[in-house]
Design an enzyme around this catalytic site. Structure first.
Site, PDB file in Angstrom:
ATOM      1  N   ALA A 174     -89.868  12.336 -35.666  1.00  0.00           N
ATOM      2  CA  ALA A 174     -90.419  11.933 -36.962  1.00  0.00           C
ATOM      3  C   ALA A 174     -91.925  12.107 -36.884  1.00  0.00           C
ATOM      4  O   ALA A 174     -92.501  12.104 -35.796  1.00  0.00           O
ATOM      5  CB  ALA A 174     -90.069  10.472 -37.267  1.00  0.00           C
ATOM      6  N   CYS A 175     -92.582  12.267 -38.024  1.00  0.00           N
ATOM      7  CA  CYS A 175     -94.025  12.519 -38.011  1.00  0.00           C
ATOM      8  C   CYS A 175     -94.757  11.386 -37.301  1.00  0.00           C
ATOM      9  O   CYS A 175     -94.289  10.245 -37.242  1.00  0.00           O
ATOM     10  CB  CYS A 175     -94.551  12.721 -39.429  1.00  0.00           C
ATOM     11  SG  CYS A 175     -94.889  11.219 -40.342  1.00  0.00           S
ATOM     12  N   LEU A 176     -95.924  11.711 -36.756  1.00  0.00           N
ATOM     13  CA  LEU A 176     -96.653  10.767 -35.904  1.00  0.00           C
ATOM     14  C   LEU A 176     -97.097   9.508 -36.642  1.00  0.00           C
ATOM     15  O   LEU A 176     -97.354   8.481 -36.006  1.00  0.00           O
ATOM     16  CB  LEU A 176     -97.870  11.463 -35.287  1.00  0.00           C
ATOM     17  CG  LEU A 176     -97.558  12.613 -34.317  1.00  0.00           C
ATOM     18  CD1 LEU A 176     -98.851  13.256 -33.835  1.00  0.00           C
ATOM     19  CD2 LEU A 176     -96.731  12.127 -33.134  1.00  0.00           C
TER      20      LEU A 176
END
Length: 270
Positions: A174-176
């Site tokens: 998942a995005c940071l």
């Protein structure tokens, strides 16, 4: 519904769409969707990947590689979430603003390329978690073929293995920005800290990794079966020292290990 029936349903959904722009991250779900879409629709498919400070270079390079192997036209755009008003304050509906910006830009690319629909890799399991980004997708009429075909994450991994896709056993990503507790400010510097910390753990052989940023504290999550790797004094010392060099004051390990949406656990208590 058995797996073959789900796959047939996915094929029919894509055939009816005629042409699609796939919101492509290079992950398990979107790679499988891109592969099937390219098989079904041939040159009526494009892949669109957004770069930003929340998207590691490692993931971008893999997305480029897979799209090239599929022979799909791959368009890379810039969608810098930190420039979206309010995003950096990290509200609980942060993903809504991110996805709204992203899908709006992908629609523009789709229109420029004569593509009718935008599709994403949301799957049937995503219905069970808190995902405000799905609200933005619905508002903008983004279609989720995997979800419509009732394909679960396990189904997609199984079919990806059958298709001999390199992502069939790729760890979830998942995005940071998902590494920060809601309400804690997100900055480019903090994102870099998380990216460097996770790259270190990956280089040490850990596969499923999250480094949650709690101010001075790094809370490390790894897959449950990988937790025992920490019980080595040299490993503990190395990780502790390197994460301190990156900028964390304290380094901790989550005893329960990695689990999807762990940052959403605080929401359920409100």
């Amino acid at each position: 519904m058995i797996l073959d029936q789900k796959l047939e349903k996915l094929h029919n959904i894509l055939k009816n769409l005629r042409s699609v722009a796939v919101a492509y991250s290079g992950g398990v779900d979107s790679t499988f969707l891109l592969k099937v879409a390219s098989d079904v629709l041939k040159d009526k498919v494009i892949a669109v990947t957004a770069t930003s400070s929340t998207y590691p270079e490692r993931e971008l390079n893999e997305a480029k590689k897979y799209a090239n192997e599929f022979g799909v036209k791959h368009i890379i755009i810039v969608s810098e979430e930190l420039e979206i008003e309010g995003f950096s304050k990290n509200p609980i509906d942060r993903c809504y603003y991110c996805k709204k910006e992203l899908f709006t830009k992908i629609y523009k690319v789709a229109n420029e390329n004569g593509i009718e629909y935008v599709v994403d890799g949301s799957n049937y399991d995503d219905l069970g978690d808190y995902r405000p980004g799905m609200i933005a997708a619905k508002e903008l009429k983004v279609i989720s073929p995997l979800k419509e075909a009732q394909l679960t994450k396990q189904d997609i991994r199984e079919l990806s293995k059958k298709y001999d896709l390199p992502t069939w056993n790729k760890p979830a990503f998942a995005c940071l920005s998902s590494r920060f507790p809601y309400g804690h400010e997100i900055t480019e510097g903090k994102l870099k800290m998380v990216e460097r910390a996770e790259e270190l753990l990956l280089s040490l052989g850990f596969r499923q990794v999250r480094v949650r940023h709690h101010g001075d504290i790094a809370r490390i999550e790894v897959a449950k079966e990988e937790r025992e790797k920490f019980f080595n004094l040299k490993t503990l010392d190395l990780i502790g020292e390197k994460l301190k060099e990156i900028g964390f004051t304290y380094v901790t390990m989550d005893l329960l290990g990695y689990r999807t949406g762990s940052m959403n656990e605080t929401i359920k208590k409100v």
